[in-house]
Design a protein around this motif. Structure first.
Motif: not given
Ligand code: HEC
Length: 156
Positions: A39-41, A56-59, A143-149, A152-154
């Motif tokens: 259900n991610r935005v 950036e995420m991988r870094d 905080n990473c988890i909250a955003c990942h939940k 999502r990117l397109e």
């Protein structure tokens, strides 16, 4: 009347079919995967921005790993230099275009992450305590988890 030969042949055909089907299901990646509900935005970025965000995420993950190495080796210097890389300095390099395209809550979580990286560096500099860094890492990954939940990117 069915002959013995008929049974042998049908058995061979059936076994071959089962073997072929089994092979297809197990080894060709055609089986259905049950995905968890998503259900991610969706956030849309131009291709270059999406690539930038993901690199950036991988870094982030690399920096976290370097911080953990610093903890394992009781070496605050490692922690300071890794966390500084994604602290305040990194904000100065954020393209304005990216900020414009990101939803407010997403931006806030992004800023919060950089804030915590900076705090990790600052506390390790001023008064290094492993338990403090570990607690801060937990806040960071939360905080990473909250955003990942949430997002999502397109590509736009
Ligand atoms: C502001 C929101 C946000 C924050 C904070 C955030 N991420 Fe992400 N991250 C995302 C999004 C969105 C994706 C893409 C997910 C998708 O499209 O399925 C992503 C993807 C990733 C990926 C995959 C990269 C790739 O190449 O595909 C990694 C690794 C990752 N994040 C690590 C982290 C770590 C570690 C942290 C915390 C230090 C973090 N992220 C914090 C939003 C965020």
């Amino acid at each position: 009347m069915f002959t013995k030969r008929f049974f042998i042949i049908t058995n061979i055909i059936l076994l071959t079919l089962v073997a072929v089907l089994g092979y297809i299901l197990l080894f060709t990646g055609t089986e259905m995967v049950k995905l968890p509900e998503d259900n991610r935005v969706v956030v849309k970025y131009a291709p270059d921005l999406k690539k930038l965000v993901l690199s950036e995420m991988r870094d982030y993950l690399e920096v976290i790993n370097e911080i953990q190495n610093g903890l394992a080796e009781n070496d605050p210097q490692k922690i300071i230099s890794a966390a500084t890389r994604q602290g305040d300095i990194s904000l100065q390099e954020t393209p304005v275009r990216l900020l414009k395209l990101s939803p407010l809550q997403c931006k806030q979580m992004g800023f919060k992450g950089h804030d915590i990286f900076q705090t990790i560096a600052d506390s390790a500099k001023v008064n290094f305590k492993r338990s403090t860094t570990i607690r801060q890492l937990s806040e960071l990954t939360n905080n990473c988890i909250a955003c990942h939940k949430t997002y999502r990117l397109e590509t736009e």
